[in-house]
Design an enzyme around this catalytic site. Structure first.
Site, PDB file in Angstrom:
ATOM      1  N   LEU A  39      53.783  26.422  22.217  1.00 18.71           N
ATOM      2  CA  LEU A  39      53.489  27.189  23.418  1.00 18.71           C
ATOM      3  C   LEU A  39      52.134  27.868  23.346  1.00 18.71           C
ATOM      4  O   LEU A  39      51.428  27.983  24.354  1.00 18.71           O
ATOM      5  CB  LEU A  39      54.579  28.237  23.656  1.00 18.71           C
ATOM      6  CG  LEU A  39      55.906  27.810  24.289  1.00 18.71           C
ATOM      7  CD1 LEU A  39      55.698  27.197  25.659  1.00 18.71           C
ATOM      8  CD2 LEU A  39      56.698  26.868  23.413  1.00 18.71           C
ATOM      9  N   ASP A  40      51.749  28.330  22.168  1.00 13.83           N
ATOM     10  CA  ASP A  40      50.492  29.051  22.012  1.00 13.83           C
ATOM     11  C   ASP A  40      49.302  28.148  22.315  1.00 13.83           C
ATOM     12  O   ASP A  40      48.432  28.475  23.137  1.00 13.83           O
ATOM     13  CB  ASP A  40      50.405  29.594  20.587  1.00 13.83           C
ATOM     14  CG  ASP A  40      49.631  30.899  20.495  1.00 13.83           C
ATOM     15  OD1 ASP A  40      49.119  31.368  21.520  1.00 13.83           O
ATOM     16  OD2 ASP A  40      49.545  31.458  19.381  1.00 13.83           O
TER      17      ASP A  40
END
Length: 659
Positions: free
Chosen positions: A393-394
């Site tokens: 996600l980052d």
């Protein structure tokens, strides 16, 4: 802009004039950064960990009985000697405390390379290890390595039978309930534990001198500090029962379990990028192929072995092995920096880098995250060149924000990729409103109490920094708390997780400076007023911890379980940049602390236009494994200086982007 905290800011650089030669410094740093760009547009910088990874690389070669490269071993030896601490052992990060597991591995590797145990550096290391309780005090992963070498009994390693592979998803322990890094490391280790091979070790090197007691008499590991006695004793009883019944397990069941583990690894072998694209599972699977009798030229074993060599960094006099590589992360952050610096040349280079990133989006494979979200389409980016089972996600949020910013004034050629990524990010929100790095709702906290989890990093729960990045992305794309329940829940999560001193925890960067930067950027992007109590409290905290030289620093020991406030450390360029970007996101571009911080960056810029940064400022696993991104000092300080210039030039308090 608010200036109510100016009386708390250090003013040692009061003579600094905000725009004095700032353009020249930015241009010099920009030129140096662009010079690091690869011909195809991407950026990738070295990623350095502690002594354990190069030590394990050496020991792996001797486990396999490979013909070793004496020159390479000598260079790795030189590296290990250089990073030895003043305390005699090896730390987990520069200037850190003695760590017994890292020290035992480094000592073992140096002895394997040929260092004389009577040499001064070896004597100092041995004495430090013995004072710390000897090699019996090492963690579970190190115990496994020592058992493979016959330096410790497998009885000293918590039992993890391969039949775990056959458990149903509803069972309290299941692979889908642990983190991606634990999953990929554990599965090949299950095979090694079951088959209990012994290293070839052609030189016959042992480290009995590091033990205070006969090594083969050592029992199971003690409870780790993060573990609760009730859970630990419960799982210890299960471990005892399993040992009693393991000889009775049907051979057919054991064979089926090993076959399932090997199948898991083969499906995720990932070519020359390696299983999980991180060193521990990559090394474990090579050992598995060896013990299963695969010859060195077997396609699976050969590709897995080549993947490890691609992690080596070899210089004239030293060499070390990286834990993984970070091209997507480096490239995405460099894009933000180039776009902030501005100008036709920098913007063109950013778009070239984004063109490199575009085809790396994972669109056709439902990775290990999918059991929790079976209806969700893939759409993220991984950290490494290739790691399709494990996008995160980052990286995805940072890539999307750069693409959105780059296309704002041009044709929307990244629109489809952005929308698909948005869908995936929204779908991966956890029930508590936050986001984890690789999985959704990976919150089975009782599992960190099993004896195998003495590192406390078995899970991938939502964290403030990753949640902030996802909120920043959604807000930059136009979502608001009023129009987006996902965004509203995320902001509530951030408000709930603010600490009493006003900071936020940083899981993937050291530590509260990193987390607070991430969150203040998110709250600003989401339209939370700069006068909001949580923002004012965070600003006060950041200003209060500024070092006298104008920079910011934080020590890796801030992750200790009994955190009681910021752990001061010498200023670093990257941590200073995070603090500056955070304060500017909070509307404090005119704060004296910001001018002081920019002055620190200006004064510490080297002749090449970049910054020297030896300290580790990033995190693999808190309290266990830390990282030094060699790129952080190349793009973050430039990014902060360029933003400061841009806000001053525009006479504006408003940061318009999610980062």
């Amino acid at each position: 802009m608010t200036a109510d905290l100016s009386d708390t800011a250090p003013l040692a650089a009061s003579s600094f004039r905000a725009n004095e030669d700032l353009d020249g410094r930015i241009d010099k740093a920009l030129t140096a950064l662009i010079a690091e760009q690869k011909p195809d547009g991407h950026f990738v910088f070295e990623l350095e960990a502690d002594a354990t990874i190069p030590a394990e690389y050496v020991l792996l070669q001797h486990f396999l009985g490979e013909s070793t490269d004496a020159a390479l071993e000598a260079k790795i030896g030189a590296y290990l000697r250089r990073v030895q601490g003043a305390h005699g052992g090896w730390p987990l990060f520069r200037d850190g405390a003695f760590d017994v597991s890292a020290s035992v591995k480094a000592y073992f590797a140096l002895k394997m390379i040929g260092d004389d145990p009577a040499a001064e550096h070896m004597r100092r290391a041995r004495e430090a290890i013995l004072v710390a309780g000897g090699a019996a005090a090492v963690n579970v992963f190190t115990r496994s390595l020592l058992a493979l070498y016959g330096n410790m009994s497998w009885r000293a390693v918590p039992l993890m039978p391969p039949e775990i592979m056959l458990l149903p998803r509803w069972f309290p322990f299941h692979l889908s309930k642990i983190s991606y890094w634990a999953r990929t490391t554990l599965v090949p280790l299950l095979v090694l534990q079951a088959l209990k091979p012994k290293a070839r070790n052609p030189r016959g090197v042992r480290i009995d001198e590091l033990f205070l007691e006969p090594p083969m008499t050592i029992g199971p590991p003690k409870k780790a500090p993060h573990q609760r006695w009730s859970w630990f004793l419960f799982f210890r009883a299960i471990d005892t029962a399993l040992r009693a019944f393991e000889p009775l397990f049907p051979k057919e069941l054991r064979d089926r379990a090993i076959k399932a583990a090997v199948s898991f690894c083969n499906e995720r072998l990932n070519g020359e990028d390696g299983l999980g694209a991180i060193f521990p599972p990559m090394a474990n699977v090579v050992m598995v192929f060896d013990v299963l009798g695969y010859p060195p030229d077997h396609p699976d074993r050969a590709v897995a072995r080549r993947a490890l060599d691609k992690l080596l960094v070899i210089r004239e006099h030293e060499a070390y092995c990286q834990p993984c590589v970070s091209p997507v992360w480096d490239t995405a952050l460099a894009c933000h920096t180039l776009l902030e610096a501005g100008g036709d040349g920098a913007t063109a280079q950013a778009r070239k880098a984004l063109d490199w990133l575009l085809p790396l989006q994972v669109l056709d494979l439902r990775g290990d995250w999918s059991p929790q979200r079976p209806e969700l389409r893939p759409g993220g980016w991984a950290f490494q060149y290739v790691n399709a089972h494990y996008p995160d996600l980052d990286d995805t949020a940072v890539v999307v924000m750069a693409m959105d910013r780059a296309q704002a004034a041009q044709e929307p050629r990244f629109a489809a990729a952005i929308e698909r990524a948005r869908e995936w990010v929204v779908g991966m929100q956890s029930a508590n409103g936050g986001w984890g790095a690789f999985d959704a709702d990976n919150t089975h906290t009782y599992l960190n109490n099993i004896p195998f989890a003495d590192h406390g990093a078995l899970l991938d729960p939502p964290t403030e920094d990753v949640a902030a990045r996802c909120i920043s992305m959604l807000a930059q794309l136009g979502e608001t708390p009023r129009t987006s329940p996902v965004l509203a829940r995320g902001i509530d999560y951030l408000r709930r997780t603010q600490t009493a001193d006003g900071s936020w925890y940083g899981r993937w960067g050291i530590n509260y400076i990193y987390g607070t930067w991430s969150v203040l950027c998110a709250l600003n992007a989401a339209g939370v007023p700069h006068t909001a109590p949580e923002i004012r409290k965070a600003v006060h905290w950041l200003v209060s911890i500024q070092n006298a030289d104008g920079g910011w620093g934080e020590d890796g020991s801030s992750y200790k379980l009994d955190y009681r406030g910021h752990k001061p450390a010498p200023s670093t360029a990257s941590q200073t940049a995070w603090a500056l970007l955070a304060l500017m996101a909070a509307g404090e571009a005119d704060h004296p602390a910001v001018a002081h911080g920019v002055a620190y960056l200006a004064e510490t810029q080297n002749d090449a236009g970049l910054w020297d940064e030896e300290r580790f400022t990033a995190t693999g696993f808190p309290r266990v494994f830390y990282l030094r991104y060699h790129g952080y000092s190349k793009f973050f300080p430039l990014w902060a200086m360029a933003r400061y210039r841009n806000l001053q030039r525009a006479n504006s308090a408003s940061v318009a982007f999610g980062m």
